[in-house]
Motif scaffolding. Structure first.
Motif, mmCIF file in Angstrom:
data_model
loop_
_atom_site.group_PDB
_atom_site.id
_atom_site.type_symbol
_atom_site.label_atom_id
_atom_site.label_comp_id
_atom_site.label_asym_id
_atom_site.label_seq_id
_atom_site.Cartn_x
_atom_site.Cartn_y
_atom_site.Cartn_z
ATOM 1 N N ALA A 182 -3.288 -5.750 12.597
ATOM 2 C CA ALA A 182 -2.538 -6.970 12.289
ATOM 3 C C ALA A 182 -3.364 -7.796 11.316
ATOM 4 C CB ALA A 182 -2.253 -7.775 13.551
ATOM 5 N N ILE A 183 -2.699 -8.261 10.282
ATOM 6 C CA ILE A 183 -3.338 -9.129 9.300
ATOM 7 C C ILE A 183 -2.529 -10.415 9.254
ATOM 8 C CG2 ILE A 183 -4.078 -9.409 6.909
ATOM 9 C CD1 ILE A 183 -3.916 -6.316 6.666
ATOM 10 N N VAL A 184 -3.176 -11.505 9.618
ATOM 11 C CA VAL A 184 -2.521 -12.812 9.593
ATOM 12 C C VAL A 184 -3.149 -13.649 8.486
ATOM 13 C CG1 VAL A 184 -1.905 -12.708 12.033
ATOM 14 C CG2 VAL A 184 -4.063 -13.779 11.360
ATOM 15 N N LEU A 185 -2.487 -14.728 8.129
ATOM 16 C CA LEU A 185 -3.003 -15.563 7.046
ATOM 17 C C LEU A 185 -4.280 -16.289 7.436
ATOM 18 C CD1 LEU A 185 0.317 -17.120 5.663
ATOM 19 C CD2 LEU A 185 -0.965 -15.162 4.789
ATOM 20 N N GLN A 240 -1.591 3.339 13.814
ATOM 21 C CA GLN A 240 -0.205 3.814 13.889
ATOM 22 C C GLN A 240 0.753 2.893 13.168
ATOM 23 O OE1 GLN A 240 1.304 5.404 17.410
ATOM 24 N NE2 GLN A 240 -0.174 7.033 17.281
ATOM 25 N N GLY A 241 0.355 1.657 12.988
ATOM 26 C CA GLY A 241 1.206 0.705 12.291
ATOM 27 C C GLY A 241 0.425 -0.544 11.959
ATOM 28 N N VAL A 242 0.996 -1.353 11.058
ATOM 29 C CA VAL A 242 0.378 -2.627 10.710
ATOM 30 C C VAL A 242 1.434 -3.721 10.774
ATOM 31 C CG1 VAL A 242 -1.489 -1.730 9.279
ATOM 32 C CG2 VAL A 242 0.699 -2.245 8.218
ATOM 33 N N MET A 243 0.998 -4.862 11.265
ATOM 34 C CA MET A 243 1.813 -6.066 11.254
ATOM 35 C C MET A 243 1.106 -7.020 10.307
ATOM 36 S SD MET A 243 2.630 -6.349 15.285
ATOM 37 C CE MET A 243 1.046 -5.709 15.767
ATOM 38 N N VAL A 244 1.856 -7.568 9.369
ATOM 39 C CA VAL A 244 1.227 -8.359 8.318
ATOM 40 C C VAL A 244 2.017 -9.631 8.065
ATOM 41 C CG1 VAL A 244 0.467 -8.352 5.910
ATOM 42 C CG2 VAL A 244 0.459 -6.225 7.207
ATOM 43 N N THR A 245 1.297 -10.746 8.007
ATOM 44 C CA THR A 245 1.864 -11.962 7.459
ATOM 45 C C THR A 245 1.502 -11.900 5.983
ATOM 46 O OG1 THR A 245 1.380 -13.125 9.511
ATOM 47 C CG2 THR A 245 1.933 -14.468 7.601
ATOM 48 N N ARG A 271 3.382 1.725 3.460
ATOM 49 C CA ARG A 271 4.613 2.234 4.078
ATOM 50 C C ARG A 271 4.981 3.606 3.527
ATOM 51 N NH1 ARG A 271 9.957 0.358 1.768
ATOM 52 N NH2 ARG A 271 8.962 1.566 0.129
ATOM 53 N N ASP A 272 4.848 3.766 2.201
ATOM 54 C CA ASP A 272 5.204 5.034 1.566
ATOM 55 C C ASP A 272 4.284 6.176 1.993
ATOM 56 O OD1 ASP A 272 7.281 3.748 0.305
ATOM 57 O OD2 ASP A 272 6.261 3.582 -1.641
ATOM 58 N N ARG A 273 3.089 5.845 2.475
ATOM 59 C CA ARG A 273 2.158 6.873 2.967
ATOM 60 C C ARG A 273 2.347 7.134 4.466
ATOM 61 N NH1 ARG A 273 -1.156 4.258 -0.908
ATOM 62 N NH2 ARG A 273 -2.172 2.967 0.679
ATOM 63 N N GLY A 274 3.389 6.561 5.046
ATOM 64 C CA GLY A 274 3.747 6.900 6.415
ATOM 65 C C GLY A 274 3.270 5.961 7.503
ATOM 66 N N VAL A 275 2.702 4.829 7.144
ATOM 67 C CA VAL A 275 2.275 3.857 8.154
ATOM 68 C C VAL A 275 3.415 2.866 8.365
ATOM 69 C CG1 VAL A 275 0.598 2.057 8.734
ATOM 70 C CG2 VAL A 275 -0.143 4.085 7.470
ATOM 71 N N ASP A 276 3.790 2.659 9.617
ATOM 72 C CA ASP A 276 4.840 1.689 9.925
ATOM 73 C C ASP A 276 4.351 0.285 9.596
ATOM 74 O OD1 ASP A 276 6.646 3.607 10.888
ATOM 75 O OD2 ASP A 276 5.742 3.547 12.881
ATOM 76 N N VAL A 277 5.202 -0.503 8.955
ATOM 77 C CA VAL A 277 4.864 -1.867 8.554
ATOM 78 C C VAL A 277 5.882 -2.819 9.156
ATOM 79 C CG1 VAL A 277 4.626 -3.459 6.604
ATOM 80 C CG2 VAL A 277 3.812 -1.102 6.383
ATOM 81 N N VAL A 278 5.388 -3.907 9.748
ATOM 82 C CA VAL A 278 6.236 -4.984 10.252
ATOM 83 C C VAL A 278 5.711 -6.282 9.659
ATOM 84 C CG1 VAL A 278 6.992 -6.273 12.293
ATOM 85 C CG2 VAL A 278 6.742 -3.779 12.417
ATOM 86 N N ASP A 305 14.150 -1.065 5.150
ATOM 87 C CA ASP A 305 13.315 -0.159 5.949
ATOM 88 C C ASP A 305 11.982 -0.770 6.380
ATOM 89 O OD1 ASP A 305 12.337 -0.182 3.361
ATOM 90 O OD2 ASP A 305 11.861 1.946 3.330
ATOM 91 N N ILE A 306 11.827 -2.088 6.242
ATOM 92 C CA ILE A 306 10.645 -2.776 6.763
ATOM 93 C C ILE A 306 11.139 -3.854 7.722
ATOM 94 C CG2 ILE A 306 8.670 -4.258 6.250
ATOM 95 C CD1 ILE A 306 8.278 -2.817 3.655
ATOM 96 N N SER A 307 10.728 -3.737 8.959
ATOM 97 C CA SER A 307 11.135 -4.707 9.976
ATOM 98 C C SER A 307 10.364 -6.008 9.798
ATOM 99 C CB SER A 307 10.866 -4.148 11.371
ATOM 100 O OG SER A 307 11.639 -2.995 11.587
ATOM 101 N N SER A 308 10.922 -7.059 10.341
ATOM 102 C CA SER A 308 10.234 -8.348 10.274
ATOM 103 C C SER A 308 10.542 -9.172 11.515
ATOM 104 C CB SER A 308 10.637 -9.115 9.014
ATOM 105 O OG SER A 308 12.005 -9.423 9.015
ATOM 106 N N VAL A 309 9.608 -10.057 11.812
ATOM 107 C CA VAL A 309 9.761 -11.002 12.915
ATOM 108 C C VAL A 309 9.408 -12.364 12.341
ATOM 109 C CG1 VAL A 309 8.962 -11.687 15.197
ATOM 110 C CG2 VAL A 309 9.024 -9.265 14.584
ATOM 111 N N ALA A 310 10.340 -13.291 12.446
ATOM 112 C CA ALA A 310 10.097 -14.612 11.867
ATOM 113 C C ALA A 310 10.630 -15.689 12.796
ATOM 114 C CB ALA A 310 10.767 -14.720 10.501
#
Length: 179
Positions: free
Chosen positions: A74-77, A127-132, A145-152, A162-167
């Motif tokens: 997870a990468i936050v601001l 397995q995945g990254v969550m990014v602000t 994402r194009d290299r197969g890592v799930d991004v939110v 094809d990119i999920s988001s939570v806001a």
């Protein structure tokens, strides 16, 4: 265990446990992963060796063999922002319930720093990254994402199907309950 300047010389390995218990490495692996497949006497002998050597299994090695790592990045601001602290806590609690770990970083709203963390997370096999996302960082996110890592996307609306988001809607007023 002998130490040098307060550090252990070498961590006991699964091979060390097997030798101490007088069993094969496969038997130790079964005790750790499928204990129901090992007789109680052998399980006790292996557990005694584990306790005696203070063996701690190496999750990284196990995950390398399996080809997956139970970690999400997870990468936050700004980690110091209480909003992101609360988000990270909720994510960590949910991941822990599934025996996943969270790698948390702060981009400080710097697209280059964000891209560096994305690369490091990918190198670690998350397995995945969550990014602000910081301004101007979408290309790095799309490449991951194009290299197969799930991004939110966190605290952002995704412009891509094809990119999920939570806001959070910071503007919309709460609905009042009617009695």
């Amino acid at each position: 265990m002998a130490t040098t300047r307060g550090r252990a010389e070498r961590r006991p390995s699964i091979t060390d446990v097997a030798k101490r218990a007088g069993v094969s490495v496969g038997t130790v692996s079964n005790v750790l992963n499928r204990p129901d497949q090992v007789t109680p006497a052998t399980r006790d002998r292996v557990q005694a060796a584990i306790d005696e050597l203070q063996f701690v299994r190496n999750a990284s090695a196990r995950q390398l063999r399996a080809g997956t790592i139970q970690t999400v990045g997870a990468i936050v601001l700004d980690i110091a922002n209480p909003f992101f602290t609360e988000v990270a806590r909720g994510v960590e609690d949910r991941l822990a319930a599934e025996d996943y770990t969270l790698m948390l970083s702060s981009s400080d709203e710097d697209p280059e720093r964000e891209a560096r963390y994305l690369r490091l997370f990918e190198e670690h096999g998350v397995q995945g990254v969550m990014v602000t996302p910081s301004a101007g960082s979408i290309d790095a996110l799309l490449a991951v994402r194009d290299r197969g890592v799930d991004v939110v996307l966190l605290d952002a609306t995704s412009p891509f199907d094809d990119i999920s988001s939570v806001a959070v809607d910071d503007v919309r007023p709460f609905a009042k309950e009617r009695t």
